[in-house]
Design a protein around this motif. Structure first.
Motif, short mmCIF file in Angstrom:
data_model
loop_
_atom_site.label_atom_id
_atom_site.label_comp_id
_atom_site.label_asym_id
_atom_site.label_seq_id
_atom_site.Cartn_x
_atom_site.Cartn_y
_atom_site.Cartn_z
N TRP A 114 -5.33 50.97 16.99
CA TRP A 114 -6.27 51.34 18.21
C TRP A 114 -6.83 52.41 18.10
N GLU A 115 -6.32 53.67 17.89
CA GLU A 115 -7.02 54.91 17.72
C GLU A 115 -8.20 54.93 16.92
N ILE A 116 -8.01 54.21 15.70
CA ILE A 116 -8.95 54.15 14.56
C ILE A 116 -10.18 53.48 15.16
N ALA A 117 -10.01 52.30 15.84
CA ALA A 117 -10.71 51.24 16.52
C ALA A 117 -11.66 51.88 17.36
N ARG A 118 -10.94 52.98 18.38
CA ARG A 118 -11.70 53.82 19.37
C ARG A 118 -12.68 54.73 18.84
N ILE A 119 -12.19 55.17 17.48
CA ILE A 119 -13.09 56.23 16.78
C ILE A 119 -14.40 55.47 16.15
#
Length: 121
Positions: A114-119
């Motif tokens: 999720w964090e990678i997708a947001r970045i």
């Protein structure tokens, strides 16, 4: 999807994919906000004469004034939309095709993804 109820990991929900059938569409713009910049003149009124749908590119507006929740309004020229809204008057003009179940995971791996997708976004 995250704007409409799937905000928390560990939840699930459904998206219904449907087709809409219409002939004449009225494109709602900021020109339809003559009285108040946070209230479309068409809200609560019948569709424009000769149209069987209204279509508008919208942006999310945080709660303000008497509005206890966020609302969605037409974008200004050059502004990026949060979503698209289609208003029709007859349920028969929408044909559900299938339902998609969406589950969000509450795990370390899914949180990292999720964090990678947001970045990336």
């Amino acid at each position: 999807l995250s704007s409409f109820g799937m905000r928390h990991r560990g939840t699930s929900g459904f998206i219904v994919a449907a087709s809409a059938v219409f002939s004449q569409v009225y494109p709602v713009t900021r020109a339809d906000y003559t009285q108040d910049s946070n209230r479309c003149d068409l809200k609560g009124r019948r569709l424009k004469k000769g149209c069987d749908a209204h279509w508008v590119r919208v942006r999310r507006i945080p709660p303000h004034g008497d509005e206890p929740i966020a609302t969605y309004h037409s974008v200004y020229p050059g502004e990026s939309p949060t979503g698209t809204e289609l208003v029709i008057t007859q349920e028969a003009h929408v044909v559900p095709e299938f339902a998609i179940e969406v589950r969000t995971e509450d795990s370390t791996a899914s949180h990292a993804a999720w964090e990678i997708a947001r970045i990336v976004a």
